[in-house]
Design an enzyme around this catalytic site. Structure first.
Site, PDB file in Angstrom:
ATOM      1  N   ARG A   2       0.753  -1.000   0.012  1.00 60.08           N
ATOM      2  CA  ARG A   2      -0.097  -0.276   0.656  1.00 60.08           C
ATOM      3  C   ARG A   2       0.887   1.393   0.212  1.00 60.08           C
ATOM      4  O   ARG A   2       0.604   2.262  -0.237  1.00 60.08           O
ATOM      5  CB  ARG A   2      -1.008  -0.002   1.172  1.00 60.08           C
ATOM      6  CG  ARG A   2      -2.140   0.258   1.167  1.00 60.08           C
ATOM      7  CD  ARG A   2      -2.994   1.189   2.668  1.00 60.08           C
ATOM      8  NE  ARG A   2      -2.892   0.997   3.454  1.00 60.08           N
ATOM      9  CZ  ARG A   2      -3.296   1.814   4.218  1.00 60.08           C
ATOM     10  NH1 ARG A   2      -3.636   2.424   3.042  1.00 60.08           N
ATOM     11  NH2 ARG A   2      -2.529   2.692   5.221  1.00 60.08           N
ATOM     12  N   TYR A  56     -18.175   6.719 -20.977  1.00 62.33           N
ATOM     13  CA  TYR A  56     -17.959   5.162 -20.810  1.00 62.33           C
ATOM     14  C   TYR A  56     -19.171   5.209 -19.988  1.00 62.33           C
ATOM     15  O   TYR A  56     -19.167   6.219 -19.218  1.00 62.33           O
ATOM     16  CB  TYR A  56     -16.873   4.593 -20.870  1.00 62.33           C
ATOM     17  CG  TYR A  56     -16.240   3.447 -20.317  1.00 62.33           C
ATOM     18  CD1 TYR A  56     -17.364   2.180 -20.404  1.00 62.33           C
ATOM     19  CD2 TYR A  56     -16.237   3.045 -18.401  1.00 62.33           C
ATOM     20  CE1 TYR A  56     -17.091   0.946 -19.909  1.00 62.33           C
ATOM     21  CE2 TYR A  56     -16.186   2.164 -17.893  1.00 62.33           C
ATOM     22  CZ  TYR A  56     -16.134   0.794 -18.177  1.00 62.33           C
ATOM     23  OH  TYR A  56     -16.644  -0.538 -18.100  1.00 62.33           O
ATOM     24  N   ASP A 129      -9.399  10.254 -20.549  1.00 65.51           N
ATOM     25  CA  ASP A 129      -8.748   8.944 -20.525  1.00 65.51           C
ATOM     26  C   ASP A 129      -8.751   8.808 -22.199  1.00 65.51           C
ATOM     27  O   ASP A 129      -9.615   8.845 -23.228  1.00 65.51           O
ATOM     28  CB  ASP A 129     -10.292   8.275 -20.592  1.00 65.51           C
ATOM     29  CG  ASP A 129     -10.435   7.079 -20.059  1.00 65.51           C
ATOM     30  OD1 ASP A 129      -9.320   5.968 -20.800  1.00 65.51           O
ATOM     31  OD2 ASP A 129     -11.212   6.368 -19.192  1.00 65.51           O
ATOM     32  N   LYS A 154      -7.623  -2.923 -20.452  1.00 64.44           N
ATOM     33  CA  LYS A 154      -8.001  -3.120 -22.022  1.00 64.44           C
ATOM     34  C   LYS A 154      -6.440  -2.769 -22.671  1.00 64.44           C
ATOM     35  O   LYS A 154      -5.348  -3.811 -22.399  1.00 64.44           O
ATOM     36  CB  LYS A 154      -8.606  -1.642 -22.576  1.00 64.44           C
ATOM     37  CG  LYS A 154     -10.127  -1.897 -21.750  1.00 64.44           C
ATOM     38  CD  LYS A 154     -10.962  -0.727 -22.059  1.00 64.44           C
ATOM     39  CE  LYS A 154     -12.116  -1.240 -21.187  1.00 64.44           C
ATOM     40  NZ  LYS A 154     -12.291  -0.162 -19.479  1.00 64.44           N
TER      41      LYS A 154
END
Length: 193
Positions: A2, A56, A129, A154
């Protein structure tokens, strides 16, 4: 992990180089990356996001259903109509303009240079994006964008066998805010991804 991981740091460094940015931070998914980028932009109650109407679907849901509950306003506009974008930006004085280089799923192309000019004229940031285009086809920071987001799930991963996201910022000052959201909201990219 983290608080840092060498494998994730290598990915962040590669994306920072590919996009030509000053700071990068990786996340567990593209949506976590987008969420972090929006939060790092210091959205507050009554702030406005001017968003492309062709984003999106999950992005629009994040804006309306999640950030909307905190009184962040989202207004959509056809970003292929630059006169309309400019008029809405002047009217609304948004904190952020949000677009995709190539929209998902309609495949509309964003004029990043023009949108950056419009955003900066009203004191807003342009968040792009770049998932569909990747830095191979477009580097939005070179065209005036302030922040670039990718769903690494993707095209960056190539085989859709990895979940991840990344934010690349033009200014190094963004790094602290992006890392803070990653640590506190918990969208940490696993080192094995």
């Amino acid at each position: 992990s983290r608080h840092g991981n060498p494998t994730v740091a290598a990915f962040e460094g590669a994306m920072q180089t590919l996009e030509g940015g000053a700071a990068a931070c990786a996340y567990a998914s593209g949506m976590a990356a987008l969420h972090a980028a929006l939060l790092a932009a210091e959205l507050a109650p009554d702030a406005t996001v001017l968003a492309s109407q062709d984003l999106y679907g999950a992005t629009l849901d994040l804006l309306v259903k999640v950030l909307g509950t905190f009184a962040v306003k989202t207004v959509t506009c056809d970003f292929s109509d630059l006169a309309a974008v400019e008029a809405r930006a002047r009217q609304l004085r948004p904190r952020i303009l949000l677009a995709e280089t190539i929209s998902n799923p309609l495949l509309k192309i964003c004029d990043v240079d023009a949108c950056a000019e419009i955003a900066h004229a009203v004191g807003a940031r342009l968040l792009v994006d770049n998932t569909f285009a990747t830095p191979y086809l477009c580097r939005p920071l070179e065209h005036g964008a302030d922040v670039v987001v990718h769903s690494a799930t993707k095209y960056l991963s190539g085989h859709a066998d990895v979940m991840g996201g990344v934010v690349v910022a033009r200014e190094p000052l963004e790094q602290g805010a992006l890392v803070s959201v990653m640590k506190l909201a918990g969208g940490i990219l696993g080192p094995w991804e």
